[in-house]
Scaffold this motif. Structure first.
Motif, mmCIF file in Angstrom:
data_model
loop_
_atom_site.group_PDB
_atom_site.id
_atom_site.type_symbol
_atom_site.label_atom_id
_atom_site.label_comp_id
_atom_site.label_asym_id
_atom_site.label_seq_id
_atom_site.Cartn_x
_atom_site.Cartn_y
_atom_site.Cartn_z
ATOM 1 N N LYS A 1 1.691 10.716 -2.518
ATOM 2 C CA LYS A 1 0.739 10.098 -3.465
ATOM 3 C C LYS A 1 -0.151 11.145 -4.120
ATOM 4 O O LYS A 1 -0.396 11.089 -5.323
ATOM 5 C CB LYS A 1 -0.115 9.050 -2.736
ATOM 6 N N LYS B 1 -2.728 -3.097 1.705
ATOM 7 C CA LYS B 1 -4.179 -3.253 1.526
ATOM 8 C C LYS B 1 -4.567 -4.256 0.444
ATOM 9 O O LYS B 1 -5.693 -4.228 -0.058
ATOM 10 C CB LYS B 1 -4.798 -1.876 1.247
ATOM 11 N N ARG C 1 -4.398 1.428 15.796
ATOM 12 C CA ARG C 1 -5.001 1.321 14.460
ATOM 13 C C ARG C 1 -3.969 0.786 13.469
ATOM 14 O O ARG C 1 -2.809 1.202 13.470
ATOM 15 C CB ARG C 1 -5.471 2.702 13.986
ATOM 16 N N TYR D 1 3.077 2.324 -2.278
ATOM 17 C CA TYR D 1 1.839 2.098 -3.035
ATOM 18 C C TYR D 1 2.078 1.297 -4.304
ATOM 19 O O TYR D 1 3.151 1.374 -4.892
ATOM 20 C CB TYR D 1 1.240 3.450 -3.443
HETATM 21 C C1 LMR Z 1 -3.159 4.275 5.749
HETATM 22 O O1 LMR Z 1 -4.256 3.754 5.520
HETATM 23 O O2 LMR Z 1 -2.688 4.406 6.848
HETATM 24 C C2 LMR Z 1 -2.302 4.809 4.616
HETATM 25 O O3 LMR Z 1 -1.574 3.806 4.075
HETATM 26 C C3 LMR Z 1 -3.092 5.557 3.615
HETATM 27 C C4 LMR Z 1 -2.276 5.828 2.381
HETATM 28 O O4 LMR Z 1 -2.791 5.550 1.314
HETATM 29 O O5 LMR Z 1 -1.156 6.322 2.517
#
Ligand code: LMR
Length: 334
Positions: free
Chosen positions: A40, A93, A169, A236
């Motif tokens: 990314k 997310k 996590r 993403y």
């Molecule tokens: C995470 O929060 O573990 C990842 O997805 C962060 C990311 O943007 O790759």
């Protein structure tokens, strides 16, 4: 009078435009949470370079990596408020935003490979998911890859029972929470920028991520074991503030669309190598022992994780899961 009318005419004709060279560029703030040296991070830098080149400097892209500006949740709020213009949050997310369908990507083992992934992201479901963002004031521009996930902890994770009682996590996805519960672990949602410290101090015992994210955040330095499980995927959605995007002059928007298309191709081409290199670097560092699952162990993980589909179907939508599976499967017969 005549000269006054001519002056007005000229002003209208030229749209009160100042000479091009004198205009200050349109600024795109592109905020993200990972290191610059990741799929990314590199994709964002490549987009910046192409966007500035294709618009001949009429657009300036400022990339802010590593949660420098905002953490996971705040960055989406900042985008909606227009404090930043562009983000690329992980597909896990979007639940807190109310677009739960994105969590279909988090279902364990839903993606057999990257060909299937492309079929979904470039197909009708990919478009449908993006259309769901519009009412949130967000426009979806592209899907970028990271890669398949590994699991880490300070104890070897070979069988589902090895997860029992571990605090793991996860990103802010209900599917990932269900996944960890199905393995007998206790899921803990944490922002990406907080993971290293949480692992180091024992706030959580383990984590899942791509090798590239683990290595660039040094998670491996505080995790003794890494299981090469590839049980799920991280990718993403590159998104922009809709009002900002719709308000751009059409020629600039189309230059930016071209820059995004080219940056997407680049990001998706480098993602596998970035993760292979990161895995190699972790191996070389000697920080962690790698665990490869045998056929029986793989089968036990799949079996333990299967109920997540039924549990999460009401949240994601049965139709969305079926459409995903249909499009992914079709790629195998094409
Ligand atoms: C995470 O929060 O573990 C990842 O997805 C962060 C990311 O943007 O790759």
């Amino acid at each position: 009078m005549k000269s006054f009318i001519i002056a007005i005419g000229l002003a209208v004709g030229f749209g009160f435009a100042a000479p091009v060279g004198a205009q200050s560029p349109i600024v795109i703030k592109f905020s993200h949470v990972v290191a610059p040296d990741t799929p990314k991070g590199k994709g964002a830098e490549h987009f910046k370079q192409l966007a500035e080149q294709y618009t001949r400097g009429r657009v300036k892209v400022e990339v802010y990596p590593n949660s420098q500006l905002y953490k996971d949740k705040e960055e989406v709020e900042a985008l909606q408020l227009g404090a930043v213009q562009m983000l690329a949050p992980s597909l896990a997310k979007f639940g807190p935003l109310g677009v739960k369908e994105f969590e279909v990507f988090d279902l364990p083992y839903i993606l057999p490979n990257k060909v299937a992934l492309r079929a979904v992201t470039d197909g009708p479901l990919g478009r449908k998911l993006f259309s769901r963002l519009e009412s949130k004031g967000i426009t979806g521009l592209a899907f970028w890859d990271n890669g398949f996930k590994v699991m880490s902890a300070n104890r070897p994770l070979r069988m589902p029972e090895d997860f029992r009682g571990l605090k793991m996590r996860v990103q802010s996805s209900k599917v990932l929470e269900a996944q960890m519960r199905a393995l007998g672990a206790i899921p803990q949602v944490l922002a990406f920028s907080e993971v290293y410290q949480a692992l180091q101090t024992g706030v959580v015992d383990g984590s899942e991520n791509t090798p590239s994210n683990m290595y660039t955040q040094k998670h491996n330095e505080v995790q003794k074991y890494i299981t090469l499980s590839e049980h799920g995927y991280i990718g993403y959605a590159v998104i922009v503030n809709k009002k900002f995007w719709d308000g751009l002059p059409p020629d600039i928007r189309s230059d930016l669309e071209r820059a995004m298309a080219d940056a997407t191709k680049y990001a998706n081409e480098i993602s596998q190598q970035e993760n292979d290199d990161a895995l190699e670097a972790i191996k070389k560092s000697g920080s962690s022992t790698f665990i490869t699952l045998n056929a029986d162990q793989k089968a036990a993980w799949r079996q333990a994780l299967l109920p997540v589909y039924d549990e999460m179907a009401p949240r994601i939508g049965k139709d969305v899961i079926s459409e995903f599976e249909k499009e992914a499967k079709a790629s195998r017969t094409n």
